[in-house]
Write a protein that holds these residues in place. Structure first.
Motif, PDB file in Angstrom:
ATOM      1  N   ARG A   1      11.597  14.636  13.169  1.00 14.88           N
ATOM      2  CA  ARG A   1      11.372  15.099  11.918  1.00 14.88           C
ATOM      3  C   ARG A   1      12.587  16.525  11.811  1.00 14.88           C
ATOM      4  N   ASP A   2      11.747  17.307  13.650  1.00 18.40           N
ATOM      5  CA  ASP A   2      12.438  18.281  14.049  1.00 18.40           C
ATOM      6  C   ASP A   2      13.948  19.147  14.483  1.00 18.40           C
ATOM      7  N   GLN A   3      14.204  18.242  15.465  1.00 14.89           N
ATOM      8  CA  GLN A   3      14.816  18.171  15.846  1.00 14.89           C
ATOM      9  C   GLN A   3      16.035  17.741  15.662  1.00 14.89           C
ATOM     10  N   HIS A   4      17.425  17.672  15.716  1.00 20.17           N
ATOM     11  CA  HIS A   4      18.522  16.821  15.636  1.00 20.17           C
ATOM     12  C   HIS A   4      19.189  16.107  16.726  1.00 20.17           C
ATOM     13  N   GLU A   5      18.538  15.110  16.522  1.00 19.52           N
ATOM     14  CA  GLU A   5      18.401  14.455  17.951  1.00 19.52           C
ATOM     15  C   GLU A   5      19.091  13.419  17.269  1.00 19.52           C
ATOM     16  N   LYS A   6      19.938  12.648  18.200  1.00 20.15           N
ATOM     17  CA  LYS A   6      20.626  11.235  18.010  1.00 20.15           C
ATOM     18  C   LYS A   6      19.468  10.155  18.068  1.00 20.15           C
ATOM     19  N   ILE A   7      19.087   9.240  16.968  1.00 16.11           N
ATOM     20  CA  ILE A   7      18.613   7.953  17.328  1.00 16.11           C
ATOM     21  C   ILE A   7      18.741   7.583  18.603  1.00 16.11           C
TER      22      ILE A   7
ATOM     23  N   GLU B   1      15.557  12.756   5.205  1.00 13.13           N
ATOM     24  CA  GLU B   1      14.489  12.891   4.004  1.00 13.13           C
ATOM     25  C   GLU B   1      13.243  13.761   4.549  1.00 13.13           C
ATOM     26  N   LYS B   2      12.763  12.953   5.389  1.00 11.68           N
ATOM     27  CA  LYS B   2      11.621  14.079   5.838  1.00 11.68           C
ATOM     28  C   LYS B   2      10.327  13.343   5.231  1.00 11.68           C
ATOM     29  N   LYS B   3      10.160  11.956   5.150  1.00 10.65           N
ATOM     30  CA  LYS B   3       9.233  11.663   4.098  1.00 10.65           C
ATOM     31  C   LYS B   3       7.947  11.737   4.959  1.00 10.65           C
ATOM     32  N   PRO B   4       6.274  12.191   4.196  1.00  9.78           N
ATOM     33  CA  PRO B   4       5.177  12.143   4.776  1.00  9.78           C
ATOM     34  C   PRO B   4       5.346  10.816   5.425  1.00  9.78           C
ATOM     35  N   VAL B   5       4.385  10.400   6.419  1.00 12.26           N
ATOM     36  CA  VAL B   5       4.495   8.849   6.901  1.00 12.26           C
ATOM     37  C   VAL B   5       3.199   8.906   7.746  1.00 12.26           C
ATOM     38  N   LYS B   6       2.666   8.135   7.865  1.00 12.73           N
ATOM     39  CA  LYS B   6       1.120   7.661   8.705  1.00 12.73           C
ATOM     40  C   LYS B   6       1.276   8.003   9.992  1.00 12.73           C
ATOM     41  N   LEU B   7       1.121   9.174  10.482  1.00 11.21           N
ATOM     42  CA  LEU B   7       1.710   8.833  12.224  1.00 11.21           C
ATOM     43  C   LEU B   7      -0.041   8.787  12.799  1.00 11.21           C
ATOM     44  N   PHE B   8       0.367   8.290  14.266  1.00 11.01           N
ATOM     45  CA  PHE B   8      -0.476   7.726  14.920  1.00 11.01           C
ATOM     46  C   PHE B   8      -1.325   8.782  16.097  1.00 11.01           C
ATOM     47  N   MET B   9      -2.051   9.183  15.632  1.00 11.22           N
ATOM     48  CA  MET B   9      -2.499  10.852  16.325  1.00 11.22           C
ATOM     49  C   MET B   9      -4.023  10.921  16.757  1.00 11.22           C
ATOM     50  N   PRO B  10      -4.370   9.624  18.646  1.00  8.58           N
ATOM     51  CA  PRO B  10      -5.774   9.123  18.236  1.00  8.58           C
ATOM     52  C   PRO B  10      -7.114  10.443  18.679  1.00  8.58           C
ATOM     53  N   THR B  11      -7.635  10.109  18.813  1.00  7.71           N
ATOM     54  CA  THR B  11      -8.702  11.098  19.070  1.00  7.71           C
ATOM     55  C   THR B  11      -9.370  10.383  20.727  1.00  7.71           C
TER      56      THR B  11
ATOM     57  N   GLU C   1       6.410  -0.238  11.802  1.00 14.66           N
ATOM     58  CA  GLU C   1       5.325   1.275  11.891  1.00 14.66           C
ATOM     59  C   GLU C   1       4.975   2.175  10.226  1.00 14.66           C
ATOM     60  N   PHE C   2       6.676   2.065  10.093  1.00 13.83           N
ATOM     61  CA  PHE C   2       6.442   3.955   9.084  1.00 13.83           C
ATOM     62  C   PHE C   2       7.183   3.074   7.644  1.00 13.83           C
ATOM     63  N   GLY C   3       7.316   2.138   7.660  1.00 16.94           N
ATOM     64  CA  GLY C   3       7.946   1.191   6.117  1.00 16.94           C
ATOM     65  C   GLY C   3       8.803   1.868   5.681  1.00 16.94           C
ATOM     66  N   ILE C   4      10.243   2.711   7.021  1.00 17.98           N
ATOM     67  CA  ILE C   4      11.210   3.241   6.384  1.00 17.98           C
ATOM     68  C   ILE C   4      11.983   3.587   7.929  1.00 17.98           C
ATOM     69  N   ALA C   5      13.073   3.054   8.020  1.00 26.95           N
ATOM     70  CA  ALA C   5      14.511   3.129   8.469  1.00 26.95           C
ATOM     71  C   ALA C   5      14.431   4.972   9.352  1.00 26.95           C
ATOM     72  N   PRO C   6      14.626   5.476  11.157  1.00 26.64           N
ATOM     73  CA  PRO C   6      14.880   5.700  11.577  1.00 26.64           C
ATOM     74  C   PRO C   6      15.396   7.111  11.086  1.00 26.64           C
ATOM     75  N   LYS C   7      17.245   6.586  10.703  1.00 30.02           N
ATOM     76  CA  LYS C   7      18.381   6.899  10.309  1.00 30.02           C
ATOM     77  C   LYS C   7      17.472   7.928   8.812  1.00 30.02           C
TER      78      LYS C   7
END
Length: 302
Positions: A70-76, A109-119, A98-104
């Motif tokens: 999302r934030d960097q121009h890195e190759k997949i 598109e940078k669509k919102p997805v459900k990131l896993f951020m454990p407590t 995991e996210f229902g969308i391909a990484p490319k």
């Protein structure tokens, strides 16, 4: 095995994963960190976190990889290898599941997805043990940083609860996935936060306490399913920041700051609280920076 022995063992495994997320991690590595056999370590890990160790590790890697895309121009392929996936293809399959969308497509598109951020499991059980925080503790924070900042007109993407008036009730009503979705919004002006809405922003049958993220006033991106977006007018916010604390002492840090805020007299500095001007907010407690809250104010000179 006593409950807190389990909690501390799983916390050690979580800490190991966090420190070695870009390396190969085996069950033996986690077991050694916890001080138990691999079988027992895997059992208590799944019992307390709801995922097997390898499901947990994969979800964290994919979520961190999503933020890089999302934030960097890195190759997949480089991102895949950095997060210990064997191939571009394997990473793409796992990411899509995991996210229902391909990484490319996600990187574009940078669509919102459900990131896993454990407590952190220890923090979670300390919250459960603590219950609702009280504001009548006589102890005060030893240091406090206060500043007034200007907030422009902006929009708030939020998910409402039903009756929640604070974090604990909200989590019971809504669950734990909200933060991960909010953290994936690339156009966010600030980090996700918990908000106490003023009366005029509460819709009938919904909660005062919500979680959300602020975005620019001209935001035209996607609003995640179940969320809504409202406009917030310009306002001034008085930001209160307590001193750094040990992570496990977050409850005391919040109590200390609430006590100081309750006694604080903004009039002495030319301001008055103006809770109707916008939501009061709290940032995620992180010990290294101290606990932080913001409350709307107006100048007494206007």
């Amino acid at each position: 095995m006593k409950r807190w022995e389990k909690i501390n063992a799983v916390q050690k495994m979580q800490d190991y994963v966090e420190s070695h997320i870009h390396e190969q991690i085996t069950l033996k590595n986690l077991a050694d960190a916890a001080g138990y056999s691999p079988w027992h370590a895997a059992k208590i890990f799944k019992e307390l976190l709801g995922k097997t160790p390898f499901e947990y590790i994969r979800s964290i890697r994919l979520s961190q990889a999503a933020l890089v895309l999302r934030d960097q121009h890195e190759k997949i392929v480089d991102v895949a290898l950095d997060f210990v996936f064997d191939s571009h293809e394997g990473f793409t399959r796992a990411f899509s599941r995991e996210f229902g969308i391909a990484p490319k497509r996600y990187a574009k598109e940078k669509k919102p997805v459900k990131l896993f951020m454990p407590t952190r499991i220890r923090d979670y059980y300390l919250m459960i043990q603590k219950g609702e925080l009280k504001m009548d503790n006589k102890k005060k924070a030893s240091t406090l940083f206060v500043q007034v900042v200007e907030r422009p007109e902006r929009k708030l993407i939020l998910l409402r609860g039903k009756k929640a008036t604070h974090y604990f009730e909200y989590c019971e009503e809504v669950g734990c996935d909200v933060w991960g979705i909010l953290s994936s919004v690339s156009e966010a002006l600030y980090e996700p936060a918990g908000f106490w809405l003023p009366d005029h922003l509460i819709t009938e049958g919904t909660s005062r306490y919500v979680q959300g993220v602020e975005v620019p006033s001209d935001y035209e991106g996607e609003v995640p399913e179940g969320f809504e977006m409202i406009t917030l007018p310009p306002c001034r916010m008085m930001i209160f920041q307590g001193e750094p604390y040990k992570d496990e002492q977050f409850g005391e840090a919040i109590e200390d700051l609430w006590k100081v805020m309750n006694d604080y007299k903004p009039e002495l500095y030319g301001f008055t609280y103006a809770d109707e001007d916008g939501p009061r907010f709290q940032l995620e407690p992180q010990g290294y920076r101290g606990y932080i809250e913001g409350r709307p104010v107006r100048s007494l000179n206007k």
